[in-house]
Design a protein around this motif. Structure first.
Motif, PDB file in Angstrom:
ATOM      1  N   UNK A   1     -19.368 -24.116   1.070  1.00  0.00           N
ATOM      2  CA  UNK A   1     -18.727 -24.917   2.141  1.00  0.00           C
ATOM      3  C   UNK A   1     -19.848 -26.184   2.265  1.00  0.00           C
ATOM      4  N   UNK A   2     -21.130 -25.921   2.596  1.00  0.00           N
ATOM      5  CA  UNK A   2     -22.107 -26.710   2.943  1.00  0.00           C
ATOM      6  C   UNK A   2     -22.211 -27.429   1.431  1.00  0.00           C
ATOM      7  N   UNK A   3     -22.058 -27.054   0.280  1.00  0.00           N
ATOM      8  CA  UNK A   3     -22.203 -27.730  -0.962  1.00  0.00           C
ATOM      9  C   UNK A   3     -21.111 -28.546  -1.108  1.00  0.00           C
ATOM     10  N   UNK A   4     -19.962 -28.614  -0.478  1.00  0.00           N
ATOM     11  CA  UNK A   4     -18.887 -29.321  -0.721  1.00  0.00           C
ATOM     12  C   UNK A   4     -17.663 -28.489  -1.339  1.00  0.00           C
TER      13      UNK A   4
END
Length: 51
Positions: A23-26
């Motif tokens: 999620x942090x990486x998009x």
């Protein structure tokens, strides 16, 4: 092309950690249904919790 990946594994195996990093990486991620149910039940004082 859309791709869907299912993560499975034992409790404590790192699934949530991996989802958080993706999620942090998009990447689009969907929280596991069990976790959502527990959060909702705990918030509302419900009975559908494992403890």
């Amino acid at each position: 092309m859309d791709r869907f990946v299912v993560l499975s594994g034992c409790s404590g195996g790192g699934k949530s950690t991996l989802l958080a990093e993706l999620r942090r990486r998009g990447h689009a991620c969907v929280e596991e249904p069990g976790r959502r149910i527990i959060q909702e039940e705990a918030r509302n004082g419900g009975q559908a919790v494992p403890w």
